[in-house]
Design a protein around this motif. Structure first.
Motif, PDB file in Angstrom:
ATOM      1  N   GLN A 241       0.510  -1.492   0.123  1.00 29.50           N
ATOM      2  CA  GLN A 241       0.042   0.392  -0.116  1.00 29.50           C
ATOM      3  C   GLN A 241       0.351   1.087  -0.036  1.00 29.50           C
ATOM      4  O   GLN A 241       0.783   1.761  -0.608  1.00 29.50           O
ATOM      5  N   GLN A 242       1.812   1.208   0.694  1.00 26.72           N
ATOM      6  CA  GLN A 242       2.670   2.117   1.182  1.00 26.72           C
ATOM      7  C   GLN A 242       3.636   2.401  -0.326  1.00 26.72           C
ATOM      8  O   GLN A 242       3.978   3.782  -0.433  1.00 26.72           O
ATOM      9  N   TYR A 243       4.353   1.353  -1.117  1.00 25.03           N
ATOM     10  CA  TYR A 243       5.616   2.007  -1.688  1.00 25.03           C
ATOM     11  C   TYR A 243       5.254   1.619  -3.327  1.00 25.03           C
ATOM     12  O   TYR A 243       5.643   1.850  -4.160  1.00 25.03           O
ATOM     13  N   LEU A 244       4.312   0.548  -3.553  1.00 24.30           N
ATOM     14  CA  LEU A 244       3.896   0.206  -5.196  1.00 24.30           C
ATOM     15  C   LEU A 244       3.910   1.329  -5.441  1.00 24.30           C
ATOM     16  O   LEU A 244       4.568   1.451  -6.732  1.00 24.30           O
ATOM     17  N   ALA A 245       3.257   1.875  -5.470  1.00 23.38           N
ATOM     18  CA  ALA A 245       2.656   3.178  -6.397  1.00 23.38           C
ATOM     19  C   ALA A 245       3.821   4.217  -6.774  1.00 23.38           C
ATOM     20  O   ALA A 245       4.010   4.487  -7.876  1.00 23.38           O
ATOM     21  N   ARG A 246       4.451   4.280  -5.720  1.00 24.75           N
ATOM     22  CA  ARG A 246       5.672   5.194  -5.677  1.00 24.75           C
ATOM     23  C   ARG A 246       6.577   5.193  -6.557  1.00 24.75           C
ATOM     24  O   ARG A 246       7.434   5.462  -7.452  1.00 24.75           O
ATOM     25  N   ALA A 247       6.814   3.311  -6.733  1.00 25.52           N
ATOM     26  CA  ALA A 247       7.928   2.776  -7.749  1.00 25.52           C
ATOM     27  C   ALA A 247       7.400   2.473  -8.668  1.00 25.52           C
ATOM     28  O   ALA A 247       8.412   2.930  -9.570  1.00 25.52           O
ATOM     29  N   VAL A 248       5.867   2.287  -8.696  1.00 21.85           N
ATOM     30  CA  VAL A 248       5.275   2.304 -10.450  1.00 21.85           C
ATOM     31  C   VAL A 248       6.332   3.939 -10.558  1.00 21.85           C
ATOM     32  O   VAL A 248       6.474   3.861 -11.844  1.00 21.85           O
ATOM     33  N   HIS A 249       5.974   4.618 -10.330  1.00 16.90           N
ATOM     34  CA  HIS A 249       6.004   6.671 -10.840  1.00 16.90           C
ATOM     35  C   HIS A 249       6.670   6.987 -10.586  1.00 16.90           C
ATOM     36  O   HIS A 249       7.481   7.926 -11.621  1.00 16.90           O
ATOM     37  N   ASP A 250       8.015   6.537  -9.567  1.00 19.74           N
ATOM     38  CA  ASP A 250       9.574   7.043  -9.751  1.00 19.74           C
ATOM     39  C   ASP A 250       9.935   5.603  -9.670  1.00 19.74           C
ATOM     40  O   ASP A 250      10.607   5.294  -8.608  1.00 19.74           O
ATOM     41  N   GLY A 251      10.492   5.216 -10.997  1.00 16.97           N
ATOM     42  CA  GLY A 251      11.549   4.090 -10.480  1.00 16.97           C
ATOM     43  C   GLY A 251      13.204   3.906 -10.036  1.00 16.97           C
ATOM     44  O   GLY A 251      13.585   2.836  -9.204  1.00 16.97           O
ATOM     45  N   SER A 252      13.410   5.083 -10.042  1.00 20.08           N
ATOM     46  CA  SER A 252      14.583   5.478  -9.045  1.00 20.08           C
ATOM     47  C   SER A 252      14.474   5.310  -7.121  1.00 20.08           C
ATOM     48  O   SER A 252      15.476   5.891  -6.940  1.00 20.08           O
ATOM     49  N   ASP A 253      13.250   5.562  -7.361  1.00 18.62           N
ATOM     50  CA  ASP A 253      13.105   5.681  -5.936  1.00 18.62           C
ATOM     51  C   ASP A 253      13.533   4.241  -4.879  1.00 18.62           C
ATOM     52  O   ASP A 253      13.073   2.821  -4.773  1.00 18.62           O
ATOM     53  N   LEU A 254      14.892   4.536  -4.345  1.00 19.12           N
ATOM     54  CA  LEU A 254      15.318   3.089  -3.608  1.00 19.12           C
ATOM     55  C   LEU A 254      14.960   2.907  -2.305  1.00 19.12           C
ATOM     56  O   LEU A 254      14.756   1.500  -2.260  1.00 19.12           O
ATOM     57  N   GLU A 255      14.132   3.705  -1.818  1.00 20.69           N
ATOM     58  CA  GLU A 255      13.957   3.129  -0.707  1.00 20.69           C
ATOM     59  C   GLU A 255      12.320   1.957  -1.143  1.00 20.69           C
ATOM     60  O   GLU A 255      12.067   1.071  -0.293  1.00 20.69           O
ATOM     61  N   ALA A 256      11.754   2.903  -1.863  1.00 15.15           N
ATOM     62  CA  ALA A 256      10.216   2.533  -2.418  1.00 15.15           C
ATOM     63  C   ALA A 256      10.946   0.963  -2.890  1.00 15.15           C
ATOM     64  O   ALA A 256      10.499   0.076  -2.404  1.00 15.15           O
ATOM     65  N   ARG A 257      11.692   0.864  -4.062  1.00 20.13           N
ATOM     66  CA  ARG A 257      12.217  -0.836  -4.192  1.00 20.13           C
ATOM     67  C   ARG A 257      12.731  -1.422  -3.097  1.00 20.13           C
ATOM     68  O   ARG A 257      12.460  -2.141  -3.317  1.00 20.13           O
ATOM     69  N   THR A 258      13.386  -1.065  -1.838  1.00 21.65           N
ATOM     70  CA  THR A 258      13.646  -1.819  -1.455  1.00 21.65           C
ATOM     71  C   THR A 258      12.405  -2.772  -0.374  1.00 21.65           C
ATOM     72  O   THR A 258      12.568  -3.481  -0.021  1.00 21.65           O
ATOM     73  N   GLN A 259      11.939  -1.591   0.295  1.00 14.97           N
ATOM     74  CA  GLN A 259      10.820  -2.051   0.717  1.00 14.97           C
ATOM     75  C   GLN A 259       9.926  -3.392  -0.020  1.00 14.97           C
ATOM     76  O   GLN A 259       8.704  -3.865   0.120  1.00 14.97           O
ATOM     77  N   LEU A 260       9.555  -3.284  -1.777  1.00 16.77           N
ATOM     78  CA  LEU A 260       8.297  -3.950  -2.450  1.00 16.77           C
ATOM     79  C   LEU A 260       9.462  -4.910  -1.941  1.00 16.77           C
ATOM     80  O   LEU A 260       8.994  -5.904  -2.294  1.00 16.77           O
ATOM     81  N   LEU A 261      10.851  -4.901  -2.525  1.00 16.23           N
ATOM     82  CA  LEU A 261      11.455  -6.374  -2.375  1.00 16.23           C
ATOM     83  C   LEU A 261      10.961  -6.795  -1.591  1.00 16.23           C
ATOM     84  O   LEU A 261      10.989  -8.443  -0.811  1.00 16.23           O
ATOM     85  N   VAL A 262      11.645  -6.251   0.448  1.00 14.72           N
ATOM     86  CA  VAL A 262      10.750  -7.344   1.247  1.00 14.72           C
ATOM     87  C   VAL A 262       9.232  -7.562   1.348  1.00 14.72           C
ATOM     88  O   VAL A 262       9.469  -8.452   1.210  1.00 14.72           O
ATOM     89  N   ALA A 263       8.537  -6.576   1.097  1.00  9.91           N
ATOM     90  CA  ALA A 263       7.206  -7.000   0.833  1.00  9.91           C
ATOM     91  C   ALA A 263       7.213  -8.413   0.047  1.00  9.91           C
ATOM     92  O   ALA A 263       6.385  -9.609   0.538  1.00  9.91           O
ATOM     93  N   SER A 264       7.436  -8.856  -1.358  1.00  7.81           N
ATOM     94  CA  SER A 264       7.660  -9.532  -1.663  1.00  7.81           C
ATOM     95  C   SER A 264       8.322 -10.822  -1.288  1.00  7.81           C
ATOM     96  O   SER A 264       7.404 -12.016  -1.159  1.00  7.81           O
ATOM     97  N   SER A 265       9.305 -11.075   0.134  1.00  7.00           N
ATOM     98  CA  SER A 265       9.788 -11.850   0.381  1.00  7.00           C
ATOM     99  C   SER A 265       8.583 -12.411   1.427  1.00  7.00           C
ATOM    100  O   SER A 265       8.374 -13.376   2.023  1.00  7.00           O
TER     101      SER A 265
END
Length: 391
Positions: A231-255
């Motif tokens: 909820q917090q990070y997917l849209a952020r990463a989609v809209h800004d692929g360089s958002d390192l924090e969002a990318r990290t949190q999505l990897l964690v959410a995936s695991s």
């Protein structure tokens, strides 16, 4: 939240943070791997990333190889070709690098490299895994480059049986990788549409695990947190692929999603598996499209839990309807098609999809035991963008 490197054990050894891929040679040596086979897909194999990883292994005194003959939905033939490459290069371990397809293929290659039975003998039915020679399973290090399947922490590989047009779940406890590297820098180049589809796949894992009626409070707690991170990070990463924090949190959410779904999955995956086998469509995208239709069909069994989930997500006027609207709005915001018809899937095979969905292993833990006819009706709803009763 910090993006500083961190190490976890839960129970898999996990190295999390930007730049952690640099430790791959060290992890290989730790696992006794001297000649790793890097299993990836053709798209990644053509990128400098794979060349750099192979060079780092070779510079550390290892003899590495690359196998990239992996389809978007990996097949038995891909696995068999990978086993041939494993033995031809005298490899002693696998580095599975890529999205869910490469991870599943890599795990299956490491597993099959030391077996003398056909791979389908180890499908996750009636303890077939006990027929395996556990000493023949090569060590596995998993490096996901997408945030969706969570295959890096799983003990199952989803492999397509091309002859039968079915996805089969091959299982063994030792197929769970020994080490996982979650390096968000490896996901920065992932296009927005794949970020969206894989992120929704992660959401589907946590959501179905949360909804299934099985008793597993620990998995349920992990699922809740995984949903919130999405909820917090997917849209952020989609809209800004360089958002390192969002990318990290999505990897964690995936695991987290793949850790949670040991509690079970449900009708989203029961439909996505046969659709993926017949139409060779992206698994995460299929889960994303069918998600609201399955929620609607399961409503009578899950409304209290979904209301509780809506409250946890701080949705306005928490209720089933509020959560349902959030899912639909999220899909729209990140560009997910609303109907299967929009990605070229019609309802001409509705009966076949319904029959195969009803016997898919994931159907067993859906909150409602749908019949083949009900799965066919649910499939038609998702094709045509309708929310009709399924009987």
């Amino acid at each position: 939240m910090t993006t500083e490197p961190v190490d976890w054990n839960f129970p898999t050894q996990m190295a999390v943070g930007p730049g952690r891929i640099a430790a791959l040679p060290e992890f290989c040596q730790q696992q006794g791997i001297r000649a790793p086979l890097i299993v990836t897909d053709p798209g990644l194999a053509a990128l400098p990333m794979v060349t750099a990883i192979k060079t780092a292994c070779d510079d550390a005194g290892m003899t590495s190889g690359v196998f990239a003959d992996v389809q978007g939905n990996p097949t038995l033939e891909n696995v068999e070709a990978g086993v041939v490459a494993f033995h031809a290069g005298d490899h002693d371990g696998v580095v599975a690098l890529g999205g869910g397809s490469a991870l599943d293929a890599g795990k299956a290659i490491a597993f099959a490299s030391g077996q003398n039975r056909p791979l389908w003998d180890f499908v996750d039915v009636e303890d077939g895994w006990m027929l395996a020679k556990s000493e023949g399973i090569a060590p596995i290090i998993a490096v996901p480059t997408t945030a969706g399947t969570g295959s890096e922490v799983g003990r199952i590989s989803v492999i397509t049986d091309s002859a039968q047009h079915q996805k089969r779940l091959v299982f063994h406890p030792q197929m769970q990788p020994s080490v996982v590297i979650l390096d968000p820098e490896l996901t920065l180049s992932l296009p927005s549409h794949l970020t969206a589809a894989t992120g929704m796949d992660a959401l589907s894992h946590s959501l179905e695990a949360y909804c299934t009626p099985a008793f597993h409070p620990m998995a349920e707690g992990i699922a809740l947190r995984g949903i919130r991170l999405t909820q917090q990070y997917l849209a952020r990463a989609v809209h800004d692929g360089s958002d390192l924090e969002a990318r990290t949190q999505l990897l964690v959410a995936s695991s987290m999603g793949a850790t949670a779904f040991q509690k079970g999955l449900g009708a989203m995956h029961a439909l996505a598996h046969p659709m993926g086998a017949h139409y060779n469509a992206h698994h995460g995208l299929l889960n994303a499209i069918v998600m609201p239709y399955v929620l609607h069909a399961n409503r009578s069994a899950i409304e209290p839990k979904i209301t509780e989930l809506a409250r946890y997500l701080n949705l306005k006027d928490p209720s089933f309807d509020a959560f349902f609207d959030w899912v639909v709005n999220l899909r729209t915001e990140i560009g997910i098609a609303p109907r299967l018809l929009d990605i070229g899937i019609d309802d001409s095979d509705a009966e076949l999809i319904g029959e195969e969905a009803a016997v898919d292993p994931t159907a067993a833990t859906n909150p409602i035991a749908f019949s083949p006819a009900q799965y066919s009706a649910l499939f038609r709803n998702a094709v045509n963008g309708e929310f009709n009763a399924i009987g």
